[in-house]
Scaffold this active site. Structure first.
Site, mmCIF file in Angstrom:
data_model
loop_
_atom_site.group_PDB
_atom_site.id
_atom_site.type_symbol
_atom_site.label_atom_id
_atom_site.label_comp_id
_atom_site.label_asym_id
_atom_site.label_seq_id
_atom_site.Cartn_x
_atom_site.Cartn_y
_atom_site.Cartn_z
ATOM 1 N N TYR A 1 -10.672 3.029 20.452
ATOM 2 C CA TYR A 1 -10.119 3.749 19.297
ATOM 3 C C TYR A 1 -8.611 3.536 19.203
ATOM 4 O O TYR A 1 -8.063 3.325 18.123
ATOM 5 C CB TYR A 1 -10.427 5.251 19.416
ATOM 6 C CG TYR A 1 -10.061 6.008 18.157
ATOM 7 C CD1 TYR A 1 -11.025 6.228 17.163
ATOM 8 C CD2 TYR A 1 -8.767 6.487 17.940
ATOM 9 C CE1 TYR A 1 -10.696 6.897 15.996
ATOM 10 C CE2 TYR A 1 -8.434 7.153 16.768
ATOM 11 C CZ TYR A 1 -9.409 7.364 15.805
ATOM 12 O OH TYR A 1 -9.080 8.028 14.644
ATOM 13 N N PHE B 1 -0.635 -8.031 -9.414
ATOM 14 C CA PHE B 1 -2.082 -8.272 -9.460
ATOM 15 C C PHE B 1 -2.756 -6.974 -9.898
ATOM 16 O O PHE B 1 -2.155 -5.907 -9.855
ATOM 17 C CB PHE B 1 -2.587 -8.738 -8.094
ATOM 18 C CG PHE B 1 -4.045 -9.101 -8.147
ATOM 19 C CD1 PHE B 1 -4.473 -10.128 -8.983
ATOM 20 C CD2 PHE B 1 -4.990 -8.399 -7.429
ATOM 21 C CE1 PHE B 1 -5.816 -10.443 -9.077
ATOM 22 C CE2 PHE B 1 -6.333 -8.717 -7.513
ATOM 23 C CZ PHE B 1 -6.752 -9.734 -8.336
ATOM 24 N N ASP B 2 -4.029 -7.056 -10.292
ATOM 25 C CA ASP B 2 -4.665 -5.883 -10.922
ATOM 26 C C ASP B 2 -4.704 -4.648 -10.027
ATOM 27 O O ASP B 2 -4.321 -3.560 -10.449
ATOM 28 C CB ASP B 2 -6.061 -6.230 -11.480
ATOM 29 C CG ASP B 2 -7.050 -6.751 -10.447
ATOM 30 O OD1 ASP B 2 -6.680 -6.888 -9.265
ATOM 31 O OD2 ASP B 2 -8.206 -7.027 -10.830
ATOM 32 N N ASP C 1 4.098 -8.878 -1.705
ATOM 33 C CA ASP C 1 2.646 -8.804 -1.789
ATOM 34 C C ASP C 1 2.179 -10.231 -1.503
ATOM 35 O O ASP C 1 2.164 -11.083 -2.382
ATOM 36 C CB ASP C 1 2.256 -8.340 -3.204
ATOM 37 C CG ASP C 1 0.749 -8.349 -3.408
ATOM 38 O OD1 ASP C 1 0.017 -8.589 -2.435
ATOM 39 O OD2 ASP C 1 0.310 -8.121 -4.554
ATOM 40 N N ALA D 1 -0.536 -12.050 -0.125
ATOM 41 C CA ALA D 1 -1.899 -12.470 0.218
ATOM 42 C C ALA D 1 -1.974 -13.978 0.452
ATOM 43 O O ALA D 1 -2.721 -14.438 1.306
ATOM 44 C CB ALA D 1 -2.857 -12.064 -0.904
ATOM 45 N N LYS E 1 -7.489 -13.607 2.221
ATOM 46 C CA LYS E 1 -7.178 -14.895 1.614
ATOM 47 C C LYS E 1 -6.671 -15.847 2.699
ATOM 48 O O LYS E 1 -7.461 -16.492 3.368
ATOM 49 C CB LYS E 1 -6.128 -14.725 0.498
ATOM 50 C CG LYS E 1 -6.667 -14.082 -0.774
ATOM 51 C CD LYS E 1 -6.705 -12.594 -0.732
ATOM 52 C CE LYS E 1 -6.970 -11.973 -2.087
ATOM 53 N NZ LYS E 1 -7.207 -10.531 -1.984
ATOM 54 N N HIS F 1 -12.349 -3.830 -15.455
ATOM 55 C CA HIS F 1 -13.100 -5.096 -15.528
ATOM 56 C C HIS F 1 -14.164 -5.225 -14.449
ATOM 57 O O HIS F 1 -15.102 -5.983 -14.603
ATOM 58 C CB HIS F 1 -12.137 -6.282 -15.470
ATOM 59 C CG HIS F 1 -11.205 -6.240 -14.295
ATOM 60 N ND1 HIS F 1 -10.244 -5.264 -14.149
ATOM 61 C CD2 HIS F 1 -11.111 -7.018 -13.195
ATOM 62 C CE1 HIS F 1 -9.589 -5.470 -13.023
ATOM 63 N NE2 HIS F 1 -10.095 -6.518 -12.426
HETATM 64 N N1 F0G Z 1 -2.427 -8.582 -4.046
HETATM 65 C C1 F0G Z 1 -2.817 -9.762 -4.510
HETATM 66 C C2 F0G Z 1 -1.805 -10.758 -4.975
HETATM 67 C C3 F0G Z 1 -4.187 -10.047 -4.585
HETATM 68 O O1 F0G Z 1 -4.573 -11.231 -5.059
HETATM 69 C C4 F0G Z 1 -5.113 -9.086 -4.144
HETATM 70 C C5 F0G Z 1 -6.541 -9.318 -4.220
HETATM 71 C C6 F0G Z 1 -4.642 -7.876 -3.637
HETATM 72 C C7 F0G Z 1 -3.284 -7.665 -3.605
HETATM 73 C C8 F0G Z 1 -5.556 -6.807 -3.140
HETATM 74 O O2 F0G Z 1 -6.148 -7.200 -1.950
HETATM 75 O O3 F0G Z 1 -8.602 -7.251 -2.451
HETATM 76 O O4 F0G Z 1 -7.764 -7.176 -0.114
HETATM 77 O O5 F0G Z 1 -7.573 -5.197 -1.557
HETATM 78 N N2 F0G Z 1 -7.024 -10.246 -4.868
HETATM 79 C C9 F0G Z 1 -8.417 -10.625 -4.961
HETATM 80 C C10 F0G Z 1 -8.583 -11.672 -6.006
HETATM 81 C C11 F0G Z 1 -9.378 -9.498 -5.080
HETATM 82 O O6 F0G Z 1 -9.737 -11.928 -6.385
HETATM 83 O O7 F0G Z 1 -7.611 -12.272 -6.443
HETATM 84 P P1 F0G Z 1 -7.599 -6.669 -1.494
#
Ligand code: F0G
Length: 460
Positions: free
Chosen positions: A72, A124-125, A215, A217, A258, A452
């Site tokens: 843990y 990002f969304d 951010d 990824a 990613k 979406h």
């Molecule tokens: N920031 C970026 C630039 C992303 O592309 C994503 C996720 C996230 C944050 C959130 O990360 O999914 O691990 O919670 N992008 C995916 C995509 C879902 O399809 O581009 P997460």
């Protein structure tokens, strides 16, 4: 001529995929109310919905799963992850979280609330949603060159620096909570941010006393583009470039699904171990994710993630990976299909507005094209356009996105050259009959946030 860079690995384990008939696919997509997130993956032939969590782990990573320490608190796998993170990013504080948006949920409320603004090259969304969930508002500030897909330019993911400064002054610096640099810039087409632009953004943040948060990824893909395209970086290693990129920021959150090639995981980091944000980060992590030495991850997940950080930053791997998107791009060039050019790091973003000019943004051309691709060849892609952008949280009006992209997001180490040929053939076939596609879509039901993923649609 399209040139395919060979895989720097061989395949040890495979998964069967099946091909339905066109008629079966038309039924399946109708049954989802024309939302590709509603499909069962077994009904998809080539799944390009996302490159997130869909990569193939290596034998080293699978081996790591067996070594995972499931304590843990203070597990060996946690310390392996911390060591890997410190080495890769050069940051003193590293913290696991279960995925990228968990990092957003942990960090953003520390800097944002109602009345505040966060500014990014492009949010990002989920990132935009987490800004709005704090009550703050998210503003995109990408360079103008990004908005013209047909124009080939390097580093289209860059922040517009003069506009950023103007925004800070117009909004009032006291109302700006956070500057977020998204690397690579996903929504602008997986386009990279140059080192010079990271440095310039950092200077603006220092001048106004603002936090620069990455951010990141797809940080490794971004580093590869810097090495390839930015003067002065050709003889630096990916590891040196990554260190330099991160040296300009204060903190980061990363979806490790990613570039760390794991199916689940995230990391956040703070450059300075004495940074005042760290107690808040730990507290939010304990509340939402779990104790800060596992952050919502199993020990085995942290083990695979620690290994993946190195595999994802391997230059031979990155050359092959970026090469796949470029191979597809070259096939599309021959057919005159417009995409965000040059090819992005994690895939190709097809300009659906150019292919379907008869369909206006509020009838979602990129979603129409995504549905056609599924019906044509069983390829699952997604809309990165007005359908994804949703409604203005203050007025409820449909936002007009700068882009109407249908995204071909390429999973890591999963598809082969023949799959890429099928992708190109499907797009070319749709382009040849694009003028016959007359009907756009309308939404019959949508949730208030991140619509979406769940919205129901029908043809007008
Ligand atoms: N920031 C970026 C630039 C992303 O592309 C994503 C996720 C996230 C944050 C959130 O990360 O999914 O691990 O919670 N992008 C995916 C995509 C879902 O399809 O581009 P997460």
């Amino acid at each position: 001529m399209a040139n395919y860079i060979p895989e720097p690995f061989r395949i040890k384990m495979v998964e069967k995929i099946k091909m339905l008939t066109k008629e079966e696919r038309a039924e399946k997509i109708k049954a989802t109310d024309y939302n590709l997130f509603g499909l069962r993956s077994e009904d998809v032939y080539i799944d390009l919905l996302t490159d997130s969590g869909t990569g193939a782990m290596s034998s080293e990573q699978w081996g790591g799963l067996m070594r995972g320490d499931e304590a843990y608190a203070g597990s060996k796998s946690y310390y392996n992850l911390i060591e890997a993170g410190k080495e890769i990013f050069g940051y003193e504080y590293i913290q696991p979280v279960h995925q990228g948006r968990a990092g957003e949920q942990v960090i953003f409320p520390l800097y944002l609330d109602k009345g505040k603004f966060a500014i990014s090259n492009t949010f990002f969304d989920t990132t935009r949603a987490h800004v709005e969930l704090t009550g703050a508002r998210a503003i995109d500030c990408v360079i103008e060159a990004a908005k013209n897909p047909a124009v080939r330019a390097p580093f289209k993911g860059n922040m517009d620096i003069p506009k950023l400064e103007k925004l800070i002054n117009d909004l009032g610096v006291e109302n700006v909570g956070l500057i977020v640099l998204t690397i690579t810039n996903n929504s602008a087409g997986g386009q990279p941010v140059s080192m010079e632009n990271i440095r310039a953004t950092s200077e603006v943040c220092k001048k106004y006393g603002l936090i620069l948060e990455l951010d990141c990824a797809r940080f490794a893909e971004n580093a590869y583009f810097i090495k390839r395209d930015e003067p002065g970086y050709q003889n630096k290693s990916i590891h040196e470039i990554v260190r330099e990129m991160f040296s300009h920021a204060d903190m980061f959150h990363m979806s490790s699904k990613k570039d760390a090639i794991v199916n689940m995981g995230g990391v956040l980091g703070v450059k300075d171990a004495n940074h005042p944000a760290i107690p808040g980060i730990k507290a939010n992590c304990v509340s939402y994710e779990g104790f800060y030495t596992y952050g919502g991850l199993s020990g085995r997940d942290m083990e695979a993630l620690a290994i993946g950080l190195f595999e994802g930053t391997d230059e031979d791997f990155l050359r092959y990976r970026i090469g796949q998107a470029e191979y597809l791009a070259a096939l599309l060039d021959e057919a005159g299909i417009i995409y965000q050019s040059p090819a992005g790091g994690h895939g190709l973003f097809i300009d659906a507005a150019a292919m379907l000019p008869q369909i206006p943004y509020y009838e979602f051309p990129a979603q129409v094209l995504a549905i056609e691709l599924y019906k044509e060849a069983g390829i699952r892609t997604c809309d990165i356009g007005s359908f994804m952008m949703g409604n203005n949280p203050d007025t409820g009006e449909q936002i007009k996105s700068d882009f109407e992209f249908t995204r071909f997001a390429i999973p890591r180490r999963v598809y082969t050259q023949a799959h890429f040929d099928i992708m190109a053939e499907a797009l070319i076939s749709i382009k040849n009959r694009a003028h016959t596609i007359k009907r756009g879509l309308k939404i019959t039901w949508e949730p208030p946030v991140l619509r979406h993923f769940q919205a129901k649609l029908e043809y007008i």
